[in-house]
Motif scaffolding. Structure first.
Motif, PDB file in Angstrom:
ATOM      1  N   ALA A   1      -8.976  -8.643 -78.016  1.00 32.12           N
ATOM      2  CA  ALA A   1     -10.205  -8.679 -78.809  1.00 32.12           C
ATOM      3  C   ALA A   1      -9.969  -9.290 -80.176  1.00 32.12           C
ATOM      4  O   ALA A   1     -10.886  -9.849 -80.793  1.00 32.12           O
ATOM      5  N   GLU A   2      -8.731  -9.199 -80.679  1.00 29.28           N
ATOM      6  CA  GLU A   2      -8.406  -9.753 -81.994  1.00 29.28           C
ATOM      7  C   GLU A   2      -8.026 -11.225 -81.924  1.00 29.28           C
ATOM      8  O   GLU A   2      -7.842 -11.871 -82.951  1.00 29.28           O
ATOM      9  N   ASP A   3      -7.926 -11.765 -80.717  1.00 24.23           N
ATOM     10  CA  ASP A   3      -7.527 -13.166 -80.506  1.00 24.23           C
ATOM     11  C   ASP A   3      -8.777 -13.999 -80.233  1.00 24.23           C
ATOM     12  O   ASP A   3      -9.411 -13.847 -79.204  1.00 24.23           O
ATOM     13  N   ARG A   4      -9.118 -14.894 -81.142  1.00 25.79           N
ATOM     14  CA  ARG A   4     -10.323 -15.712 -80.995  1.00 25.79           C
ATOM     15  C   ARG A   4     -10.251 -16.642 -79.791  1.00 25.79           C
ATOM     16  O   ARG A   4     -11.274 -17.120 -79.312  1.00 25.79           O
ATOM     17  N   ASP A   5      -9.056 -16.921 -79.311  1.00 24.23           N
ATOM     18  CA  ASP A   5      -8.912 -17.799 -78.144  1.00 24.23           C
ATOM     19  C   ASP A   5      -9.157 -17.055 -76.835  1.00 24.23           C
ATOM     20  O   ASP A   5      -9.142 -17.655 -75.764  1.00 24.23           O
ATOM     21  N   HIS A   6      -9.361 -15.747 -76.904  1.00 20.10           N
ATOM     22  CA  HIS A   6      -9.577 -14.951 -75.687  1.00 20.10           C
ATOM     23  C   HIS A   6     -10.834 -14.101 -75.820  1.00 20.10           C
ATOM     24  O   HIS A   6     -10.830 -12.904 -75.533  1.00 20.10           O
ATOM     25  N   VAL A   7     -11.914 -14.735 -76.283  1.00 24.06           N
ATOM     26  CA  VAL A   7     -13.179 -14.028 -76.469  1.00 24.06           C
ATOM     27  C   VAL A   7     -13.679 -13.490 -75.135  1.00 24.06           C
ATOM     28  O   VAL A   7     -13.777 -14.221 -74.150  1.00 24.06           O
ATOM     29  N   GLY A   8     -13.996 -12.190 -75.113  1.00 22.91           N
ATOM     30  CA  GLY A   8     -14.550 -11.587 -73.907  1.00 22.91           C
ATOM     31  C   GLY A   8     -13.594 -11.471 -72.747  1.00 22.91           C
ATOM     32  O   GLY A   8     -14.014 -11.240 -71.612  1.00 22.91           O
ATOM     33  N   GLU A   9     -12.300 -11.605 -73.003  1.00 21.06           N
ATOM     34  CA  GLU A   9     -11.331 -11.560 -71.904  1.00 21.06           C
ATOM     35  C   GLU A   9     -11.244 -10.154 -71.317  1.00 21.06           C
ATOM     36  O   GLU A   9     -11.295  -9.158 -72.028  1.00 21.06           O
ATOM     37  N   VAL A  10     -11.092 -10.082 -70.029  1.00 24.14           N
ATOM     38  CA  VAL A  10     -10.958  -8.806 -69.319  1.00 24.14           C
ATOM     39  C   VAL A  10      -9.514  -8.650 -68.878  1.00 24.14           C
ATOM     40  O   VAL A  10      -8.934  -9.548 -68.271  1.00 24.14           O
ATOM     41  N   ALA A  11      -8.911  -7.505 -69.221  1.00 24.57           N
ATOM     42  CA  ALA A  11      -7.529  -7.239 -68.835  1.00 24.57           C
ATOM     43  C   ALA A  11      -7.508  -6.604 -67.443  1.00 24.57           C
ATOM     44  O   ALA A  11      -8.378  -5.797 -67.104  1.00 24.57           O
ATOM     45  N   LEU A  12      -6.517  -6.967 -66.668  1.00 26.60           N
ATOM     46  CA  LEU A  12      -6.367  -6.433 -65.310  1.00 26.60           C
ATOM     47  C   LEU A  12      -4.986  -5.818 -65.146  1.00 26.60           C
ATOM     48  O   LEU A  12      -4.007  -6.310 -65.714  1.00 26.60           O
TER      49      LEU A  12
ATOM     50  N   GLY B   1     -16.306 -13.459 -62.246  1.00 26.01           N
ATOM     51  CA  GLY B   1     -15.680 -12.212 -62.646  1.00 26.01           C
ATOM     52  C   GLY B   1     -16.694 -11.202 -63.139  1.00 26.01           C
ATOM     53  O   GLY B   1     -16.584  -9.998 -62.865  1.00 26.01           O
ATOM     54  N   GLY B   2     -17.708 -11.685 -63.868  1.00 22.75           N
ATOM     55  CA  GLY B   2     -18.762 -10.801 -64.346  1.00 22.75           C
ATOM     56  C   GLY B   2     -19.549 -10.179 -63.208  1.00 22.75           C
ATOM     57  O   GLY B   2     -19.889  -8.996 -63.238  1.00 22.75           O
ATOM     58  N   ALA B   3     -19.834 -10.978 -62.173  1.00 25.86           N
ATOM     59  CA  ALA B   3     -20.566 -10.470 -61.008  1.00 25.86           C
ATOM     60  C   ALA B   3     -19.755  -9.395 -60.291  1.00 25.86           C
ATOM     61  O   ALA B   3     -20.285  -8.352 -59.893  1.00 25.86           O
ATOM     62  N   ARG B   4     -18.462  -9.637 -60.148  1.00 24.85           N
ATOM     63  CA  ARG B   4     -17.611  -8.649 -59.479  1.00 24.85           C
ATOM     64  C   ARG B   4     -17.627  -7.327 -60.249  1.00 24.85           C
ATOM     65  O   ARG B   4     -17.800  -6.256 -59.660  1.00 24.85           O
TER      66      ARG B   4
ATOM     67  N   GLY C   1     -10.148  -3.741 -67.756  1.00 23.04           N
ATOM     68  CA  GLY C   1     -10.422  -3.254 -69.104  1.00 23.04           C
ATOM     69  C   GLY C   1     -11.095  -4.310 -69.963  1.00 23.04           C
ATOM     70  O   GLY C   1     -10.727  -5.478 -69.926  1.00 23.04           O
ATOM     71  N   ALA C   2     -12.116  -3.895 -70.728  1.00 21.27           N
ATOM     72  CA  ALA C   2     -12.831  -4.827 -71.596  1.00 21.27           C
ATOM     73  C   ALA C   2     -13.250  -4.103 -72.867  1.00 21.27           C
ATOM     74  O   ALA C   2     -13.482  -2.884 -72.861  1.00 21.27           O
ATOM     75  N   CYS C   3     -13.350  -4.875 -73.949  1.00 18.42           N
ATOM     76  CA  CYS C   3     -13.751  -4.325 -75.237  1.00 18.42           C
ATOM     77  C   CYS C   3     -15.260  -4.448 -75.392  1.00 18.42           C
ATOM     78  O   CYS C   3     -15.842  -5.503 -75.117  1.00 18.42           O
ATOM     79  N   LEU C   4     -15.905  -3.357 -75.829  1.00 18.36           N
ATOM     80  CA  LEU C   4     -17.341  -3.350 -76.061  1.00 18.36           C
ATOM     81  C   LEU C   4     -17.602  -3.495 -77.550  1.00 18.36           C
ATOM     82  O   LEU C   4     -16.946  -2.858 -78.365  1.00 18.36           O
TER      83      LEU C   4
ATOM     84  N   LEU D   1      -3.327  -0.490 -70.690  1.00 22.06           N
ATOM     85  CA  LEU D   1      -4.422  -1.444 -70.511  1.00 22.06           C
ATOM     86  C   LEU D   1      -5.307  -1.486 -71.754  1.00 22.06           C
ATOM     87  O   LEU D   1      -5.713  -2.564 -72.195  1.00 22.06           O
ATOM     88  N   ALA D   2      -5.611  -0.325 -72.329  1.00 18.65           N
ATOM     89  CA  ALA D   2      -6.441  -0.279 -73.527  1.00 18.65           C
ATOM     90  C   ALA D   2      -5.786  -1.042 -74.673  1.00 18.65           C
ATOM     91  O   ALA D   2      -6.460  -1.744 -75.444  1.00 18.65           O
ATOM     92  N   GLY D   3      -4.462  -0.914 -74.799  1.00 19.32           N
ATOM     93  CA  GLY D   3      -3.754  -1.660 -75.834  1.00 19.32           C
ATOM     94  C   GLY D   3      -3.873  -3.161 -75.642  1.00 19.32           C
ATOM     95  O   GLY D   3      -4.076  -3.912 -76.612  1.00 19.32           O
ATOM     96  N   ARG D   4      -3.770  -3.627 -74.412  1.00 20.25           N
ATOM     97  CA  ARG D   4      -3.927  -5.059 -74.123  1.00 20.25           C
ATOM     98  C   ARG D   4      -5.340  -5.525 -74.461  1.00 20.25           C
ATOM     99  O   ARG D   4      -5.539  -6.622 -74.987  1.00 20.25           O
ATOM    100  N   VAL D   5      -6.330  -4.687 -74.147  1.00 18.26           N
ATOM    101  CA  VAL D   5      -7.720  -5.047 -74.442  1.00 18.26           C
ATOM    102  C   VAL D   5      -7.927  -5.241 -75.934  1.00 18.26           C
ATOM    103  O   VAL D   5      -8.544  -6.221 -76.374  1.00 18.26           O
TER     104      VAL D   5
END
Length: 386
Positions: A236-247, A166-169, A262-265, A228-232
């Motif tokens: 980001a506040e969920d430790r079980d979804h570290v670095g998760e990208v929303a689609l 996913g990161g490569a894409r 969408g991803a949180c920086l 999408l920004a809201g989902r991101v």
């Protein structure tokens, strides 16, 4: 290494892959994290591929600016126990040269080539997303005297493989947004902690204007971007979804489907959100096969499956035709492309339409320019950048 340390490394990989960055920067950061769990000799070799054809589009091997011609030819023409294309087409998606040779790789031409650079062992792992798209491969090496790759190390690489894919894409999308190649190249939007637009690539305007539920010309974000920004932020506040990208997949005003990533920086004290917008179209392989060889739609489908390594029975089942019909299609394809076998067909498509991309990406790496995915453009006139 403890279980916590391995999980920490996997979380680091997820954060690295979520941030919008160039492909080479991604591979460099990921290499450092992988080394902490799976020690390797010298440097990894990273590859990207076109997910529709599984043909290689780039490599990054620190210290090897140009992949040797004979080595590249061996990947597609040589009969050996292991190759990058074979691993990407395999059921397991991971292989070591020692396992493939029952511990004695001395008869393998690949092993002898690796030895010229000091490598003794080689492990190749496919980078495939959880949705089934293959975007690349990772090769790791060990010199003589180092221990064999363990099951724990292989398990870690399998775990991070979908994340790296996913990161490569996204890194390829980011590169296209930063330096567009086509008129429909992706766009990148970065929102600050107040949800104001911090930065935007030149091509993003057309996508924002085409998204429903907003007034981009007046500075009002489309509804799909806000959602999408809201989902991101929630992720980001969920430790079980570290670095998760929303689609998100959205039907545009013009009637075309668009995909939003969408991803949180976390590079500053304030949270920022990156949104990449791209058209939901398949690989550019299909029109290339139509224009270059005059293949029919069905012949194009058969060719794509041959490139992926599908057997006659698999093609027959997938297309709901008889094995005899598949063979007739193959005869026509061979005649139109001027080859005599499946291996020759794969080699011809690669060296005519992907090797130029592969070599151009080598030059781009040295010039610190964005790398490209997909085949070399069939019609240079469609390109908006080099």
């Amino acid at each position: 290494m403890s279980t916590d340390s391995v999980q920490c490394a996997a979380d680091k990989i997820a954060r690295v892959c979520a941030a919008p960055c160039g492909l080479v920067a991604l591979w460099q950061d990921a290499s450092d994290v992988v080394a902490g769990v799976v020690p390797y000799f010298w440097t990894p070799c990273w590859f990207t591929v076109d997910p529709l054809s599984l043909l290689m589009t780039s490599h990054y091997h620190f210290g090897m600016d140009e992949f040797p011609n004979e080595w590249l030819a061996a990947e597609y023409y040589e009969d050996d126990v292991q190759s990058v294309p074979d691993v990407m087409r395999s059921a397991t998606g991971i292989s070591t040269l020692h396992d493939a040779t029952d511990g004695d790789p001395s008869q393998s031409p690949r092993w002898r080539r690796n030895r010229t650079l000091g490598g003794d062992q080689e492990l190749i792992v496919r980078l495939r997303t959880r949705s089934g798209e293959t975007w690349g491969a990772l090769s790791l090496y060990r010199d003589e005297g180092m221990p064999r790759f363990t099951d724990t190390e292989k398990s870690f690489l399998r775990e991070i493989s979908p994340i790296l894919a996913g990161g490569a894409r996204r890194a390829l999308l980011y590169g296209q947004a930063e330096e567009p190649e086509y008129s429909d190249s992706p766009g990148l939007l970065v929102l600050d902690h107040n949800w104001d637009v911090e930065s935007a690539t030149p091509g993003v305007d057309r996508w924002m204007a085409d998204l429903p539920g907003g007034k981009w010309d007046r500075g009002e974000l489309p509804a799909a971007v806000i959602a999408l920004a809201g989902r991101v932020l929630r992720s980001a506040e969920d430790r079980d979804h570290v670095g998760e990208v929303a689609l998100s997949r959205v039907l545009s005003r013009s009637g075309a489907w668009l995909v939003l990533h969408g991803a949180c920086l976390a590079s500053t004290d304030h949270q920022r959100i990156a949104v990449i917008v791209e058209p939901a179209h398949p690989s550019r392989l299909y029109p290339l096969l139509m224009s270059a060889y005059g293949l029919t739609e069905r012949e194009r489908e058969v060719t794509a499956m041959v490139l992926q390594g599908a057997s006659t029975s698999q093609i027959s089942a997938a297309l709901s035709v008889s094995a005899y019909t598949v063979q007739k299609h193959l005869e026509s394809i061979f005649d139109k492309t001027g080859v005599r076998s499946r291996r020759d067909l794969v080699g011809k498509v690669f060296f005519h339409h992907y090797e130029p991309r592969f070599r151009d990406n080598e030059k781009r790496t040295l010039a610190d320019r964005p790398l490209r995915g997909g085949p070399w453009p069939a019609d240079r006139r469609r390109r908006t950048g080099q």
